[in-house]
Design an enzyme around this catalytic site. Structure first.
Site, mmCIF file in Angstrom:
data_model
loop_
_atom_site.group_PDB
_atom_site.id
_atom_site.type_symbol
_atom_site.label_atom_id
_atom_site.label_comp_id
_atom_site.label_asym_id
_atom_site.label_seq_id
_atom_site.Cartn_x
_atom_site.Cartn_y
_atom_site.Cartn_z
ATOM 1 N N SER A 15 -9.197 9.634 4.422
ATOM 2 C CA SER A 15 -8.288 8.720 3.974
ATOM 3 C C SER A 15 -7.927 7.804 5.148
ATOM 4 C CB SER A 15 -7.127 9.341 3.443
ATOM 5 O OG SER A 15 -7.300 9.817 2.245
ATOM 6 N N ARG A 40 0.342 5.439 8.712
ATOM 7 C CA ARG A 40 0.850 6.259 7.715
ATOM 8 C C ARG A 40 1.645 5.740 6.536
ATOM 9 N NH1 ARG A 40 1.182 11.411 6.736
ATOM 10 N NH2 ARG A 40 -0.415 11.782 8.413
ATOM 11 N N HIS A 43 -1.178 4.753 4.363
ATOM 12 C CA HIS A 43 -1.804 6.079 3.446
ATOM 13 C C HIS A 43 -0.758 6.480 2.548
ATOM 14 C CE1 HIS A 43 -2.009 10.445 3.304
ATOM 15 N NE2 HIS A 43 -3.208 10.225 3.519
#
Length: 220
Positions: A15, A40, A43
């Site tokens: 990912s 992040r 994500h």
């Protein structure tokens, strides 16, 4: 190249590789500790707009990670943000996690003062000594963000970092713009309407990983 769907670590590694490749392709790659935060967020949201709308005061990431490394308190505006933060990692660093929005005293204060419960919760946290040298994390309520700005400007509150990423349509963009004008404390914001609890959580968890020297691709 296929990724085994029964291997959380492999999924996470793949990912983040996709995120970084996509950022490179778009010409939006970040560097330094800010990259850990932006990646992040993406994500957590699958939204690459955050590569352009996330803004940092100078030294904000370093200040937040350092405060967490010292075991600071973290105050959130809503329990959804509180629930997503890695409390075990925070406690391992000596920190503590707080949200007062559901406290009966918060509702009483909100009615008496004519403010929202989220704003009253930030005020209660300040009165209990949890704001100075701590992280104040606003992922939902612009009124809570305005309250911490007021506390800094009028009461000399001194949080180590203010994370201001509320989501919505009423006073959301304006409250974040007001935070960027604050010079007394470092801040992280997402410009405009976008933000929300998942974004706030992603930022804090990225900072916790930096504070604990945990790689971004290591699963919790």
């Amino acid at each position: 190249m296929s990724t085994p769907l029964n291997d959380p670590t492999a999924i996470t590694v793949r990912s983040f590789a996709i995120i970084r490749q996509e950022l490179e392709r778009l010409g939006l790659a970040w560097a330094g500790p800010e990259a850990a935060v932006v990646e992040r967020i993406i994500h957590s949201t699958a939204d690459f707009d955050f590569a352009t709308i996330t803004h940092f005061a100078p030294g904000a990431v370093q200040a937040g990670a350092a405060a967490l490394g010292r075991g600071c308190p973290v105050v959130t505006d809503v329990n959804m943000v509180r629930a997503g933060i890695s409390e075990s990692r925070l406690q391992a660093l000596g920190g503590s996690l707080h949200c007062f929005v559901a406290d009966p005293a918060c509702a009483t204060r909100a009615r008496a003062s004519g403010i929202t419960r989220s704003a009253a919760g930030i005020r209660l946290a300040w009165e209990q000594g949890l704001v100075d040298k701590g992280l104040v994390v606003i992922g939902n309520a612009p009124t809570a963000l305005y309250e911490i700005i007021r506390l800094v400007e009028q009461e000399q509150a001194c949080p180590a970092l203010v994370i201001g990423v509320p989501v919505g349509f009423v006073s959301t963009a304006e409250s974040k713009e007001a935070l960027t004008r604050l010079r007394q404390v470092p801040w992280i914001v997402t410009q405009g309407r976008k933000g929300g609890s998942p974004v706030a959580v992603a930022i804090v968890n990225a900072l916790l990983r930096l504070a604990a020297n945990v790689p971004a691709t290591e699963t919790d």
